[in-house]
Each structure stands twice: as C-alpha cells, then as structure tokens.
Design an enzyme around this catalytic site. Sequence first.
Site, PDB file in Angstrom:
ATOM      1  CD  GLN A 148      -2.442   1.689   0.336  1.00 32.01           C
ATOM      2  OE1 GLN A 148      -2.856   0.840  -0.596  1.00 32.01           O
ATOM      3  NE2 GLN A 148      -2.787   2.936   0.105  1.00 32.01           N
ATOM      4  CD  GLU A 149       2.007   3.255   3.993  1.00 33.15           C
ATOM      5  OE1 GLU A 149       2.349   4.233   3.717  1.00 33.15           O
ATOM      6  OE2 GLU A 149       1.069   3.204   5.026  1.00 33.15           O
TER       7      GLU A 149
END
Length: 484
Positions: A148-149
């Site tokens: 996600q990051e």
Amino acid sequence: MFKLGVLTTLIGCTLAANSFAMNPQPDPQNPTGYVVLRSDVEAAEKAKTADPMYAIWAKALATQPNTVVEAIEPGLASNPDNVKRAERVFSQSEWDFLTQMAAQEYTYTRFLRAIGKFPAFCGEYTDGRNSDAICKKSIVTAFAHFAQETGGHIAKDNVWDNPLALEEWQQALVHVREMGWSEGQVGYTTGCGQNDWQNKRWPCAAGQGYFGRGAKQLSYHFNYGPFSEVMFDGDASVLLNDPGRVADSWLNLASAIWFFLTPQAPKPAMLHVIDRTWKPSQREIDAGIGYGFGTTINIINGGIECGEHNKNKGQPVNRIRYWEGLASHYQIPIEADEKNTCWQQTPYGSLNLEGATDVLYTNWDGDWSYHADRPEGKSFECKLVAYQTAYSALVPGDYEKCITNVYESHPGWPEVRVVDKVEPTPGPNPNPNPNPDPNGWDANTPYDKGDRVVVNGVTYEAKYWTKGDDPEKSGEWGPWMKVA
C-alpha cells in the site's frame, strides 16, 4: 552482544508507585534553583515504569551494533539467529517473488540487515509460542503494508504496465522516495526553525528535505530524528543532516522494522498485536479494537482509514486485499478472534483513553500536581502521558531530561539540577542579618520545612523550604501554615 536502546533495568522492578520520596533542596550554585538526588530520580522512574510491559518494550527495541549489521549477508553462518530464522521462513526466492517491480535500492541483503538490527523481529519465543510462525506472519504483514505505502497498484490485466500479470500484493517497494520528490529538494519542513522543543531536540538542517523515504515513507524531522537516535547510538544529527541515507542504504527497510516494533502509546507495537504480547484494554475492546490485521491499519493510519465512514475507502480496502492475498498464498491462518478490517474500530486518535488504569503510556511530561511538602508546591517529577513529548520512557536518560526540562518543553518549570550527592547546608536557620525582624520572621533568612516563626503573636510553620515569603501573606497554598 547486542545493546539495549531502552531501559533494561526495569526488568523485575516491583516498586510501588509511591515508594520513593523526592526531596528537592536549594541549589548552592543557583540562588533561584534546586537540586534533586539522582537516586531519587531513578527511584521515581522505576516506580512509574514498573509494569512488566516496559521491560518487554525494552527487549523489543534492543539493537545490534551497525558493525554487526553491515556484516550480514545471505547464507552466512555468522548471521544473527533472528536473521537465520528470517532466511528459513522467507528465502531469497520468496523475496524475488514479491519484489519483481521493486526499486533497485531494496535488496534481500538489506532486508536481512534491517531485521538483524532488531533481534526481537523474528526472534525466539521460549514460552511455547511458535517463533517461525510469528516471524512469517510478521514479514507477510509488513509486505501487505509495503504494497500500500510504496506499491505499484497496477491491475493484473493491465498488460502494458504489468506485462508479468503480477498480483497487486506482488508489487511492493516500487518507490524508495515519495513520488514527485528527489534529493536536493527542500520540503516537508513543517515546523522546522520554530522555537519549540521539537526543534531543540531534533533541529532541521539547512537545505534538507524530510519528505517520504524508504519502505514506510519516513517523513518530517520529528520522525527522522528519533529514528536516527536508534540507528546511531542516540545521535539525531546523522539523519537530520543526511536524510537521503534512509533511501539509499539498508535504512530504507530498517525504518519500517523500527516502526513495526515501536509502540506509540496508547497504540501498541504491531509486533505485539501479531504475537499477542499486547492485551487490549477494556476501552479498546469496547471500541472494537482487538487482534488481527485491522488493528495494524489503525496503528498506522487509523484516523484516515478506520471507522464506519472509511469502510469503502481505497486505502484500507487495498491494504485488506493485499493482506488477504498474501495470507492466502503463504497459508497464514486467521484466528477466530482476528479481524482483517478496521471499519468497525474507533480510530485511536478519536479514542479517549486518558485516565484508563489498564492502558500504558510511553512519553514523559512535567507533572504539575501540587505537593505541599516541596518547594513552591511543585512536584519535581514527570508523569507518563498519551501524547508525543520531548521525552520518551523508552529512551535511557529521558526521565532525567524531563525532570531538568532540558528541551524547555514545560514553561514555568523549576530550575532543577540532578546531583549524586546533596552538599550539607549550614545550620538549620542561618541568619546573616544582624537586625532580624522583631516579630521573629526575616525576609532574608531561608527557612526549612518544619521551621517555626512568630509574627504578631501567631506561630507559623514552614511547609517546605522558603525565603522571602511573608507568613501573614502566605495563604492556603503558600509555604506557611498557622499552628498556634
């Protein structure tokens, strides 16, 4: 031999909360200041951090010297035990499988070094818990958040940008620097240069940008500074002066492992959610917070991604999809009491835990409670609080720094110096004035606790050391009380 980055002396401490006595004395080197014994300061700190969880946090944040870490290479017999476990449960081939889109700055060797810095990550459990299973689940959890990051977020059927048809959970670590930023750019300097405690402890360097770098996209000087202290023996200046190292060395992954292991009380460390060392408080349980991947989302970004109103939001939906894909691929069992989601949870930032007796905090701030037996009624102590301050209960020496207000974070605090021995003062009530006040009180005379004077036929007793305070004007909260 690895070193502890926090207070290992807390192990086995059973002091009661009030088993110490602070006894501030006038500072012979400063007419407006006071001295306190280091033994009193240490006793106060131990009493306030006597809960066994503080020792657990200490162990989790222990670090290996960088000389040991930088000697780690895949397959070496000399690798630390936790690195060998990581290699066993997550081999080079598994790394390659999940990083086919990754930036070249992320390598398996650097991943192992990041783990090697912190012996608790993939460490040994001697109480019956499955060390290999916890290690594997920790790595897979980390990769779900990496995806996600710093992930590519490219659809599997997008053959132009994703010719290998990789799942999105295979697209972690694409970015080593925040998109739109490069070295040499000054940015993310919010708060830099202000006259506050954050700048006194973690001063920004001229011309540097503290934008997101590494697997966890470390950002802002008040995160680069603490991370630098852990990586470089308490020296915040290393990464404040050279933040680019978080992108271009094994620190790009170590920053994520550090975040994984660090409690942001009242939020627990992610490791302790996974290995169940953490036990949720009653207020957390009432707020829907318990075990499972969802709570790790709340720890990272609960204010934006958790709660009913964020149920269908992109970020948490992505994280959950990535976690479920990875957990399925690696056959990570999901326990009956675990939830992958956090939409049913109150975000930590909205949860009032102040005053809860079953919640622990990790930051010190000045204790402003009134103490009639101490000079000026001040406590000369610090207390644990639920917000970030200049002083951490997980950093050696920070309690003493809080007592002495070294970063000037609590205005109006007494001028305090910590000493190993209080030098004796002359006689109980030395009176250098040859013409004392005929009523028995003299403005130039220092009085100790218990000393008595008679003013206009009324006897007053000093509640603590005082000088220049007229007994007749003392009032209820002043240094004098009527006794006859």
